[in-house]
Scaffold this motif. Structure first.
Motif, mmCIF file in Angstrom:
data_model
loop_
_atom_site.group_PDB
_atom_site.id
_atom_site.type_symbol
_atom_site.label_atom_id
_atom_site.label_comp_id
_atom_site.label_asym_id
_atom_site.label_seq_id
_atom_site.Cartn_x
_atom_site.Cartn_y
_atom_site.Cartn_z
ATOM 1 N N VAL A 172 -1.865 10.726 -13.597
ATOM 2 C CA VAL A 172 -1.777 9.467 -12.849
ATOM 3 C C VAL A 172 -1.655 9.729 -11.359
ATOM 4 O O VAL A 172 -2.357 9.113 -10.538
ATOM 5 C CB VAL A 172 -0.585 8.628 -13.358
ATOM 6 N N THR A 173 -0.778 10.648 -10.963
ATOM 7 C CA THR A 173 -0.567 10.872 -9.528
ATOM 8 C C THR A 173 -1.783 11.511 -8.870
ATOM 9 O O THR A 173 -2.084 11.245 -7.708
ATOM 10 C CB THR A 173 0.699 11.720 -9.301
ATOM 11 N N LEU A 174 -2.522 12.347 -9.604
ATOM 12 C CA LEU A 174 -3.743 12.913 -9.036
ATOM 13 C C LEU A 174 -4.802 11.834 -8.825
ATOM 14 O O LEU A 174 -5.479 11.801 -7.789
ATOM 15 C CB LEU A 174 -4.288 14.012 -9.953
ATOM 16 N N LEU A 175 -4.957 10.941 -9.792
ATOM 17 C CA LEU A 175 -5.930 9.868 -9.653
ATOM 18 C C LEU A 175 -5.496 8.866 -8.595
ATOM 19 O O LEU A 175 -6.336 8.237 -7.941
ATOM 20 C CB LEU A 175 -6.131 9.172 -10.999
ATOM 21 N N GLU A 176 -4.202 8.714 -8.406
ATOM 22 C CA GLU A 176 -3.724 7.857 -7.316
ATOM 23 C C GLU A 176 -4.094 8.435 -5.957
ATOM 24 O O GLU A 176 -4.160 7.698 -4.962
ATOM 25 C CB GLU A 176 -2.217 7.649 -7.419
ATOM 26 N N GLY A 177 -4.347 9.755 -5.905
ATOM 27 C CA GLY A 177 -4.840 10.343 -4.666
ATOM 28 C C GLY A 177 -6.188 9.772 -4.269
ATOM 29 O O GLY A 177 -6.460 9.528 -3.090
ATOM 30 N N ILE A 178 -7.066 9.560 -5.264
ATOM 31 C CA ILE A 178 -8.362 8.926 -4.988
ATOM 32 C C ILE A 178 -8.147 7.498 -4.499
ATOM 33 O O ILE A 178 -8.782 7.051 -3.531
ATOM 34 C CB ILE A 178 -9.236 8.936 -6.252
ATOM 35 N N ILE A 179 -7.248 6.777 -5.155
ATOM 36 C CA ILE A 179 -6.945 5.408 -4.737
ATOM 37 C C ILE A 179 -6.388 5.400 -3.318
ATOM 38 O O ILE A 179 -6.695 4.508 -2.515
ATOM 39 C CB ILE A 179 -5.958 4.759 -5.719
ATOM 40 N N ALA B 210 0.824 -1.208 0.000
ATOM 41 C CA ALA B 210 0.000 0.000 0.000
ATOM 42 C C ALA B 210 0.857 1.257 0.000
ATOM 43 O O ALA B 210 0.521 2.256 -0.644
ATOM 44 C CB ALA B 210 -0.931 -0.007 1.209
ATOM 45 N N MET B 211 1.989 1.228 0.708
ATOM 46 C CA MET B 211 2.883 2.393 0.740
ATOM 47 C C MET B 211 3.505 2.669 -0.620
ATOM 48 O O MET B 211 3.653 3.823 -1.037
ATOM 49 C CB MET B 211 4.006 2.170 1.754
ATOM 50 N N LEU B 212 3.885 1.602 -1.328
ATOM 51 C CA LEU B 212 4.634 1.782 -2.579
ATOM 52 C C LEU B 212 3.739 2.000 -3.786
ATOM 53 O O LEU B 212 4.215 2.480 -4.814
ATOM 54 C CB LEU B 212 5.533 0.558 -2.827
ATOM 55 N N MET B 213 2.450 1.658 -3.683
ATOM 56 C CA MET B 213 1.620 1.757 -4.885
ATOM 57 C C MET B 213 1.011 3.142 -5.060
ATOM 58 O O MET B 213 0.363 3.406 -6.074
ATOM 59 C CB MET B 213 0.511 0.704 -4.852
ATOM 60 N N ILE B 214 1.232 4.064 -4.106
ATOM 61 C CA ILE B 214 0.699 5.427 -4.199
ATOM 62 C C ILE B 214 1.863 6.405 -4.300
ATOM 63 O O ILE B 214 2.736 6.439 -3.426
ATOM 64 C CB ILE B 214 -0.165 5.784 -2.972
ATOM 65 N N SER B 215 1.899 7.197 -5.358
ATOM 66 C CA SER B 215 2.965 8.187 -5.518
ATOM 67 C C SER B 215 2.630 9.464 -4.767
ATOM 68 O O SER B 215 1.514 9.648 -4.276
ATOM 69 C CB SER B 215 3.180 8.495 -7.001
#
Length: 773
Positions: A154-161, A123-128
């Motif tokens: 990508v990094t903004l959408l990873e915020g939702i994730i 979980a720590m590594l999959m979010i930039s």
């Protein structure tokens, strides 16, 4: 004294962050590296240099900084921008995260770590880190490249994730590996979706209205206070609802991003965002012993190397799966390597719940440091790295990618030609949102009723008064969305029944029968859904039954009025979401800014400092193209875009200027625009401007001359706002107006300017100094 120590610690954090950040900037490193190192140096675990030792205050600083950081990230991701990014980009971000997750689980199994440890590390590594990547792209000038736009998306959408991941892990921590953990996880994610939709709909209706009213009737100071109250209030509400305060702060940012006030809010909170973002990273660096970085150096380097390989591989593959050009996909994958704020939150959650050993927090900070250090290097050399990898790819792989992209193009064209889907898609979305909204209201109804009873008492007005009024009001409140759901279901039933029976005999009868069947199935599904969501114990059961009877009566008596109210509500939401927030030079929204690699053109942006030598000058005066070879192709001022400004366009402090040229040309152009020589700047006399009535003597040199000839504005800096002659007043006299002896001039200007004009006005011609003539 606690307040004094709080101020002392904050002063130390800001001072050290400023100094170390400046040093990193001079060395070409990311300032985030400096903030983290500064925290480690002056934190409580470095006895010789410990300037801040109270861990409670450090955690308070981190929480405040986190709220502002999440709010600023949310401001970058409005629903409009989410629609522009599209479902394929969301799938790419999700695919990249899933790829990193499974690669990390494989690493954990190879290292012999437990399932809990592997899960949290994945979980720590999959979010930039959105904050770090945004800074790196800006510092390297890659924001407006196609790959930079992809990386930012990508990094903004990873915020939702990340928000979903934190919620899921919180549920995992509470229930562990129990048998009902999956059910609790599904319930927790469902409640998160309900909370987001409920708070989002309420926010989209309330926040724009509030900001609009305050813009009309209040000054900017009160608007800032209102947004600050909403920010911390929604973060507190999210925390009370059982979620992280990250959810509330991020959600308010996305709500404000949908309003026309986004640019004003972003400008107002810019200073606080910069301060408290730095405070957050410094506070993170203070929360662990730096000696652990040395003790676990081998593990940190190994995990960092794994991250630098796994994240680019997974994200690049996911981008290529949605049809992105392989070179752009590889470059974007190399740009999204740094981890940061979200990883810190997940590590703190795991360590606090004793799911992770204590050394994992220094581990994630060390990996963040290394990936942030390497990120600028990877970003600057991403084109060369991607080119080298593509040159060595097998021919069969290149052919497969080409055929796959062609297949995607055909599928997209077929979907666009599908009229049935185009007609029904919007109604499916509306039904989904309204179901989640109603579910959210019902899920949190117990907590809302508890708060009402705590406020007014259990038997207010009459026995069980709050319960009666609450459930009756809630039933009436939910009538409109329930009617809207049924209207959309009826429309879809009619549409699909007509399509399904086309070309059949006795089509009308079959269509009516199929439509009735679809409505019956949908009605049964709605009944089961509401029965599962509604409370069935105590007084609430009978109150809800009474509310349902009242709701049915209201539907029968006020059906058209309810439809009208719901239509107005829907129109209001759509107008908010469709209202332009100003043409921004944001990464993923400026497709016309993409570079043309065959021309070796780059585009970078720079912000004119307040004391820049270029301020107040026209583009033609700067002669930028002759001096550097770069061209100004866009200016963003106060949130509005000025594309292709002409040579007469004037540059002002805080303008965001977009430069185009070769890498060397844009670098030289940026140096010219941001140069600050330190030359003295004339003091603004705005606050001292006043009006004064000046009589014209008989001997005055102004008598008999026109205002155009006198030119008081050019010569003295004085504006003639009015003229009084024989008791008559002339407001804003024209340039052809001739001054006469005995007139009274209403002069507008600073005191010194008016005084100089008054002396000249009262000086006799024979008293002139020949040197002044």
């Amino acid at each position: 004294m606690q307040g004094f120590y709080f101020i002392q610690d904050l002063a130390v954090i800001l001072a050290v962050a400023g100094v170390v950040g400046w040093v990193c900037k001079r060395l070409g490193l990311s300032v985030v590296v400096g903030f983290l190192v500064a925290g480690m140096v002056v934190g409580p675990f470095t006895p010789t240099l410990a300037l801040v030792t109270n861990l409670d205050r450090i955690q308070t600083f981190a929480q405040i900084g986190l709220v502002f950081l999440m709010f600023s990230i949310g401001l970058r991701l409005s629903l409009r921008r989410l629609r522009r990014l599209g479902v394929p980009m969301l799938l790419a971000a999700l695919g990249g995260a899933v790829g990193v997750y499974y690669l990390t689980r494989v690493l954990g199994a190879a290292m012999g770590w437990s399932g809990h440890t592997s899960l949290f590390l994945a979980a720590m590594l999959m979010i930039s880190s959105t904050a770090i990547i945004g800074k790196v792209l800006q510092e390297t000038g890659a924001t407006h490249e196609a790959s930079g736009q992809l990386a930012m998306g990508v990094t903004l959408l990873e915020g939702i994730i990340a928000v979903v991941t934190v919620t899921a892990l919180n549920s995992y921590v509470q229930f562990g590996g129990a048998g009902d953990a999956r059910a609790s996880l599904a319930s927790e994610l469902g409640m998160l979706g309900a909370f987001v939709v409920m708070a989002g709909v309420a926010g989209l209706l309330i926040v724009p209205w509030l900001l609009k009213r305050m813009t009309i009737s209040a000054d900017e100071e009160l608007q800032t206070l209102a947004i600050g109250a909403l920010l911390f209030g929604l973060a507190w509400i999210a925390q009370r609802a059982g979620f992280s305060l990250v959810v509330g702060a991020f959600l308010l940012g996305t709500i404000v991003a949908e309003t026309a006030h986004r640019n004003q809010v972003e400008r107002t909170f810019e200073g606080m965002r910069d301060i408290f973002s730095a405070v957050f990273f410094v506070a993170i660096g203070m929360q662990f012993n730096p000696s652990q970085l040395i003790e676990d150096a081998g593990l940190i380097v190994a995990v960092a190397v794994f991250t630098l390989l796994a994240r680019p591989a997974a994200c690049s593959a996911a981008l290529m799966m949605i049809g992105t050009q392989p070179k752009d996909a590889l470059r974007a994958g190399l740009m999204v390597t740094p981890i940061g704020e979200f990883s810190f939150i997940i590590a703190q959650l795991g360590v606090a719940a004793a799911v992770l050993p204590g050394e994992f927090f220094p581990l994630v900070v060390g990996v963040s440091l290394l990936t942030t250090l390497v990120s600028p290097l990877l970003t600057r050399n991403s084109e060369a790295i991607a080119g080298a990898l593509l040159a060595r790819q097998p021919a069969w792989f290149s052919a497969w990618v080409r055929h796959y992209r062609e297949w995607l193009d055909r599928m997209g064209a077929r979907r666009r030609r599908n009229q049935l889907w185009q007609l029904s898609r919007k109604r499916f979305v509306q039904i989904s949102v309204e179901i989640i909204l109603v579910s959210g209201v019902l899920v949190f109804s117990g907590q809302m009723l508890e708060a009402v009873e705590k406020w007014v008492g259990h038997d207010w007005l009459f026995p069980h008064g709050p319960q009666v009024l609450f459930w009756c009001g809630l039933g009436l409140l939910l009538i409109a969305p329930l009617v809207a759901i049924w209207r959309n279901v009826s429309a879809l039933s009619l549409l699909y029944s007509q399509v399904a029976t086309s070309g059949m005999g006795r089509r009308a009868q079959l269509a009516r029968a199929l439509e009735s069947l679809l409505k019956a199935l949908a009605g049964g599904a709605m009944y089961l859904w509401l029965a599962a969501m509604l409370p069935t114990d105590g007084v609430a059961r009978w109150l809800l039954l009474a509310s349902a009877v009242a709701a049915v009566a209201a539907i029968l008596l006020m059906r058209h009025r309810l439809i009208y109210w719901h239509s107005n509500l829907e129109a209001e939401l759509q107008s908010v979401m469709a209202s332009p927030a100003g043409a921004k030079m944001a990464a993923a929204s400026a497709s016309w800014l993409q570079p043309h690699e065959e021309w070796d053109l780059n585009m970078i942006e720079c912000v004119l400092p307040d004391l820049a030598d270029a301020q107040g000058k026209k583009i033609a005066e700067l002669d930028l193209r002759a001096r550097s070879g770069a061209s100004i192709v866009g200016i963003e001022r106060q949130g509005f875009m000025i594309p292709l400004p002409g040579p007469k366009a004037v540059l002002y402090p805080r303008d965001r200027v977009l430069l185009m040229g070769t890498p060397e040309q844009v670098k030289a152009g940026k140096a010219i625009l941001t140069a600050v020589s330190g030359a003295p700047v004339s003091e603004s006399l705005f606050e001292e401007v006043q009006m004064e009535a000046l009589p014209v003597p008989e001997w005055s040199r102004a008598a008999g001359q026109t205002l155009d000839v006198l030119a008081p504005a050019r010569v003295f800096g004085v504006q003639i706002a009015g003229l009084k002659r024989n008791g008559q007043r002339i407001l804003n006299p024209a340039a052809e107006e001739r001054i006469r002896a005995g007139d009274e001039l209403l002069a507008l200007g600073a005191p010194e300017q008016i005084r100089a004009f008054k002396i000249w006005l009262n000086t006799r011609p024979e008293d002139d100094d020949p040197a002044d003539v």
